[in-house]
Design a protein around this motif. Structure first.
Motif, short mmCIF file in Angstrom:
data_model
loop_
_atom_site.label_atom_id
_atom_site.label_comp_id
_atom_site.label_asym_id
_atom_site.label_seq_id
_atom_site.Cartn_x
_atom_site.Cartn_y
_atom_site.Cartn_z
N VAL A 60 -25.67 -13.81 -4.58
CA VAL A 60 -24.98 -12.79 -5.37
C VAL A 60 -24.23 -11.82 -4.47
O VAL A 60 -23.07 -11.46 -4.74
N ARG A 61 -24.84 -11.42 -3.37
CA ARG A 61 -24.19 -10.46 -2.47
C ARG A 61 -22.90 -11.06 -1.89
O ARG A 61 -21.94 -10.32 -1.63
N SER A 62 -22.86 -12.36 -1.69
CA SER A 62 -21.66 -12.99 -1.14
C SER A 62 -20.58 -13.17 -2.19
O SER A 62 -19.49 -13.66 -1.90
N GLY A 63 -20.88 -12.80 -3.44
CA GLY A 63 -19.89 -12.87 -4.50
C GLY A 63 -19.96 -14.14 -5.33
O GLY A 63 -19.01 -14.48 -6.03
N ASN A 64 -21.08 -14.84 -5.27
CA ASN A 64 -21.22 -16.10 -5.98
C ASN A 64 -22.23 -16.01 -7.11
O ASN A 64 -23.12 -15.16 -7.10
N ASP A 65 -22.10 -16.91 -8.05
CA ASP A 65 -22.92 -16.94 -9.26
C ASP A 65 -23.94 -18.07 -9.15
O ASP A 65 -23.56 -19.24 -9.13
N PRO A 66 -25.22 -17.76 -9.07
CA PRO A 66 -26.23 -18.83 -9.03
C PRO A 66 -26.13 -19.79 -10.20
O PRO A 66 -26.35 -20.99 -10.03
N LEU A 67 -25.79 -19.29 -11.39
CA LEU A 67 -25.69 -20.16 -12.56
C LEU A 67 -24.59 -21.20 -12.38
O LEU A 67 -24.74 -22.36 -12.79
N ALA A 68 -23.49 -20.80 -11.75
CA ALA A 68 -22.41 -21.74 -11.50
C ALA A 68 -22.85 -22.81 -10.50
O ALA A 68 -22.50 -23.99 -10.65
N LEU A 69 -23.60 -22.42 -9.50
CA LEU A 69 -24.11 -23.38 -8.53
C LEU A 69 -25.03 -24.40 -9.21
O LEU A 69 -24.97 -25.60 -8.93
N PHE A 70 -25.88 -23.92 -10.11
CA PHE A 70 -26.78 -24.82 -10.83
C PHE A 70 -25.99 -25.86 -11.63
O PHE A 70 -26.37 -27.03 -11.69
N LYS A 71 -24.91 -25.41 -12.26
CA LYS A 71 -24.13 -26.31 -13.11
C LYS A 71 -23.40 -27.37 -12.30
O LYS A 71 -23.29 -28.52 -12.72
N VAL A 72 -22.90 -26.99 -11.12
CA VAL A 72 -22.16 -27.93 -10.29
C VAL A 72 -23.10 -28.87 -9.53
O VAL A 72 -22.78 -30.04 -9.31
N HIS A 73 -24.28 -28.36 -9.17
CA HIS A 73 -25.24 -29.16 -8.40
C HIS A 73 -26.62 -29.12 -9.07
O HIS A 73 -27.58 -28.61 -8.50
N PRO A 74 -26.74 -29.63 -10.27
CA PRO A 74 -28.01 -29.55 -11.00
C PRO A 74 -29.14 -30.27 -10.26
O PRO A 74 -28.94 -31.35 -9.69
N GLY A 75 -30.28 -29.62 -10.25
CA GLY A 75 -31.47 -30.24 -9.68
C GLY A 75 -31.65 -30.10 -8.19
O GLY A 75 -32.70 -30.46 -7.66
N ARG A 76 -30.68 -29.53 -7.48
CA ARG A 76 -30.77 -29.49 -6.02
C ARG A 76 -31.47 -28.24 -5.50
O ARG A 76 -31.90 -28.21 -4.34
N PHE A 77 -31.61 -27.23 -6.34
CA PHE A 77 -32.18 -25.96 -5.88
C PHE A 77 -33.64 -25.87 -6.32
O PHE A 77 -33.99 -25.16 -7.25
N THR A 78 -34.48 -26.59 -5.62
CA THR A 78 -35.87 -26.74 -6.03
C THR A 78 -36.75 -25.54 -5.66
O THR A 78 -37.88 -25.44 -6.12
N MET A 79 -36.21 -24.66 -4.82
CA MET A 79 -36.92 -23.42 -4.48
C MET A 79 -35.93 -22.26 -4.50
O MET A 79 -34.75 -22.45 -4.26
N TRP A 80 -36.46 -21.08 -4.77
CA TRP A 80 -35.66 -19.86 -4.75
C TRP A 80 -36.33 -18.79 -3.91
O TRP A 80 -37.54 -18.73 -3.81
N HIS A 81 -35.50 -17.93 -3.32
CA HIS A 81 -35.97 -16.63 -2.83
C HIS A 81 -35.52 -15.59 -3.84
O HIS A 81 -34.35 -15.53 -4.21
N VAL A 82 -36.46 -14.80 -4.29
CA VAL A 82 -36.21 -13.80 -5.33
C VAL A 82 -36.35 -12.42 -4.70
O VAL A 82 -37.47 -11.97 -4.43
N LYS A 83 -35.24 -11.79 -4.42
CA LYS A 83 -35.25 -10.41 -3.97
C LYS A 83 -34.08 -9.68 -4.61
O LYS A 83 -33.01 -10.24 -4.80
N ASP A 84 -34.31 -8.42 -4.97
CA ASP A 84 -33.33 -7.68 -5.76
C ASP A 84 -32.40 -6.87 -4.86
O ASP A 84 -32.70 -6.59 -3.70
N MET A 85 -31.25 -6.52 -5.45
CA MET A 85 -30.20 -5.78 -4.74
C MET A 85 -30.20 -4.32 -5.19
O MET A 85 -30.14 -4.04 -6.39
N ASP A 86 -30.30 -3.42 -4.23
CA ASP A 86 -30.28 -2.00 -4.55
C ASP A 86 -29.01 -1.65 -5.33
O ASP A 86 -27.92 -2.11 -5.00
N LYS A 87 -29.16 -0.83 -6.36
CA LYS A 87 -28.03 -0.54 -7.24
C LYS A 87 -26.94 0.29 -6.57
O LYS A 87 -25.77 0.19 -6.93
N SER A 88 -27.31 1.11 -5.60
CA SER A 88 -26.31 1.96 -4.95
C SER A 88 -25.83 1.41 -3.61
O SER A 88 -24.71 1.69 -3.19
N LYS A 89 -26.67 0.61 -2.94
CA LYS A 89 -26.29 0.04 -1.65
C LYS A 89 -26.61 -1.45 -1.66
O LYS A 89 -27.77 -1.84 -1.52
#
Length: 290
Positions: free
Chosen positions: A204-233
């Motif tokens: 997301v920080r690089s300007g990309n949409d995870p949902l779009a990646l899932f649609k183009v490459h379904p099934g390839r993202f078998t693991m995630w790192h889940v960390k949130d982005m500070d709202k101000s920085k």
């Protein structure tokens, strides 16, 4: 790649769909919450046993390792002893981050073989590429070589009953002409041998949409790192649910992603006490996302 503005728009639409049919959208998500131990790096490097005990008491059932050394194991704890501490605390390690730079640079298999042996002792499923030195990824040819070497490493992993995964930051999304390094990695690695651990924050920080990646490459993202982005920085992390990333829409597409495991993580540029904040993240994930 879809940019962050479009991501926010499509995320809002997806959230509406989840509200209509939540049982359908959320039916495929894993129930175990994982933690990347790098989150607790300041304490973990000094007190392996104490950190694992704290992680388990907080509610996490899975961990992802980092920092393994052939000589010192996990900061002075051998893989055998590390596994015992895990077992004593009801923890599993589906994945571990291991250094691949020497293998990619000069095909040195020594550390790769040691990493495979360590992962087998921990009964892991994945060996994961965590980061690449800048000199290895300066152009598309560099990424093509990386993809080739990852395929070779994946064969060695398969021979030992393991699978290889690749974890991203933001540099993979840098464009070289009309392609990114991530495009090359997704296109030129063997789908049967190589999975991807999508770091949602960096995507997301690089300007990309995870949902779009899932649609183009379904099934390839078998693991995630889940960390949130500070709202101000945007360059800062924050607890899950406290930032600007709409995780509900992303978790709703877990099945499309192929996600089997996910790991909460807080990386650099993070001010709260991570020992305490992993509970805040666990509470939000357990109550709102799974």
């Amino acid at each position: 790649m879809i940019k962050r503005r479009d991501f926010l728009i499509t995320s809002g639409l997806a959230l509406g769909a989840v509200a209509i049919a939540p049982s359908l959208a959320f039916s495929a998500k894993p129930k175990n919450i994982g933690l990347q131990l790098y989150t607790l790096r300041d304490e973990f490097s000094k007190n392996v046993k104490g950190v694992l005990e704290h992680v388990a008491k907080t509610g996490y059932k899975e961990i992802e390792t980092y920092g393994y050394s052939s000589e010192k194991g996990f900061f002075g704890t051998s893989p055998k002893d590390f596994k015992k501490i895990m077992n004593d605390n009801g923890l599993k390690a589906p994945s571990g981050h291991y250094d691949f730079n020497s293998f990619i640079k000069d095909s040195n298999t020594d550390f790769l073989k040691a990493s495979i042996e360590c992962a087998k002792q921990l009964e892991s499923e994945y060996i994961t590429v965590p980061y690449l030195d800048e000199k290895l990824r300066s152009d598309l040819d560099g990424f093509k070589r990386i993809a080739q070497k990852i395929n070779e490493a994946a064969v060695l992993c398969k021979q030992s009953g393991l699978k290889l995964a690749y974890h991203n930051h933001d540099f993979e999304f840098k464009k070289f002409g009309d392609k990114t390094g991530y495009d090359i990695l997704l296109q030129e690695t063997d789908k049967k041998l190589v999975d991807f651990e999508l770091d949602l924050y960096w995507a997301v920080r690089s300007g990309n949409d995870p949902l779009a990646l899932f649609k183009v490459h379904p099934g390839r993202f078998t693991m995630w790192h889940v960390k949130d982005m500070d709202k101000s920085k945007a360059e800062w992390n924050t607890e899950i649910g406290e930032g600007s990333i709409n995780f509900k829409t992303i978790f709703a597409e877990a099945k499309l992603s192929g996600m089997k495991h996910f790991f909460v993580e807080q990386e650099t540029n993070y001010s709260p006490n991570p020992t305490e904040s992993i509970k805040t993240s666990w509470d939000f994930v357990s109550k709102q996302l799974i």
